[in-house]
Write an enzyme that holds these catalytic residues in place. Structure first.
Site, mmCIF file in Angstrom:
data_model
loop_
_atom_site.group_PDB
_atom_site.id
_atom_site.type_symbol
_atom_site.label_atom_id
_atom_site.label_comp_id
_atom_site.label_asym_id
_atom_site.label_seq_id
_atom_site.Cartn_x
_atom_site.Cartn_y
_atom_site.Cartn_z
ATOM 1 N N THR A 167 37.526 0.262 12.575
ATOM 2 C CA THR A 167 36.948 1.016 11.468
ATOM 3 C C THR A 167 36.653 0.056 10.318
ATOM 4 O OG1 THR A 167 39.124 1.444 10.520
ATOM 5 C CG2 THR A 167 38.281 3.060 12.112
ATOM 6 N N ASP A 202 37.078 12.829 -0.363
ATOM 7 C CA ASP A 202 37.467 11.415 -0.403
ATOM 8 C C ASP A 202 37.578 10.987 -1.863
ATOM 9 O OD1 ASP A 202 37.000 9.055 2.039
ATOM 10 O OD2 ASP A 202 37.297 8.380 -0.024
ATOM 11 N N TYR A 211 53.697 1.484 7.629
ATOM 12 C CA TYR A 211 52.679 2.301 8.297
ATOM 13 C C TYR A 211 53.281 3.086 9.466
ATOM 14 C CZ TYR A 211 48.419 3.452 10.897
ATOM 15 O OH TYR A 211 47.418 4.110 11.572
#
Length: 282
Positions: free
Chosen positions: A203, A48, A168
């Site tokens: 999330t 990450d 997206y």
């Protein structure tokens, strides 16, 4: 007629001895996926751009599962960084057996107002990042004659889920194409490539967008209102729903599965055109 002796379910589901790399794994889907892969026995790299968060996640998963977890800072859009990272993992831990391309971002912008820099940002992270990591992984998998790639797409790989997501949705359609194309190329060398397509999930990134996103002329909270009512299974997608699906695709349970886009959406993609209307018996 002879019968084939098949491995037990526990053997098929085990990822013992395998090295798994999960991008964007500091939180959200990635952290949940890394956790389940570790639980299944894999050695997991938590990759990450947020190294501190990745390290905390790696420690938490290692403490819970007893698996080896390695935190690595990685910008998936940086070709040299990706190449160096995969080479380093191979030197220290052996060839990568499982790659989960989870790193991705999203935002809300109406197409006629969206800065081209924002369109480029989403496509660069979501598509270029997945391609670069897949390319490096495939080089190792080709030499080993085995491997699995799982891409984290979205229901937007099938159809746009809301206004303001042109960039997206375009990126997730691209991931669908990448998945299918790589599956065809990689099959002869013993590598399977699939994707999971999550539905709406709260999330950390989604929470940030809903509660603190910049004003773009779109009522983001209204977009999320009613999703549960329109979902046949009656709830949002949990990050662990996606993690379980990834473990299945990464394991020998899915040994004859490749080129698949697996929806994990509670039935949202198969709802009637008029919209799902819950009913009760009696």
């Amino acid at each position: 007629m002879t019968t084939t002796e098949h491995p037990s379910l526990s053997e098929l589901a085990s990822l013992g001895g395998r090295l798994a790399v999960v991008t964007g794994a500091a939180r959200g889907f990635g952290a949940a996926i890394a956790n389940r892969l570790a639980e299944a026995g894999a050695k997991v790299v938590i990759a990450d751009v947020r190294l501190d968060d990745a390290a905390a996640t790696a420690t938490r998963i290692a403490d819970r599962t007893g698996a080896r977890c390695i935190a690595q800072r990685l910008d998936v859009t940086d070709e040299s960084a990706v190449t160096a990272a995969f080479a380093g993992w191979r030197t220290e831990h052996g060839a990568v057996d499982i790659l989960v391309n989870n790193a991705g971002v999203f935002s809300n912008h109406l197409a006629h107002e969206m800065p081209i820099t924002e369109f480029d940002r989403i496509l660069t992270i979501n598509v270029r990042g997945a391609y670069l990591c897949s390319q490096s992984a495939l080089r190792q998998m080709r030499a080993a004659g085995r491997g699995v790639i799982v891409n984290v797409a979205s229901v937007d790989a099938y159809s746009t889920s809301a206004e303001g997501l042109t960039h997206y949705t375009t990126s997730k359609h691209a991931i669908a194409g990448l998945t299918r194309s790589l599956a065809v190329e990689a099959a002869p060398i013993g590598v399977r490539v699939n994707a999971v397509c999550p539905g709406a999930s709260m999330t950390e990134g989604a929470v940030e967008l809903v509660t603190g996103g910049e004003a773009t002329g779109i009522d983001v909270e209204a977009q999320w209102d009613g999703i549960v009512d329109r979902t046949p299974l009656g709830r949002l997608c949990d990050v662990d729903d996606v993690a379980r699906a990834v473990v299945y695709l990464a394991s020998d349970m899915a040994a004859f599965v490749t080129g698949v886009l697996l929806p994990v959406d509670g039935g949202i993609l198969v709802q009637p055109l008029e919209g799902y209307v819950p009913h009760t018996d009696g």
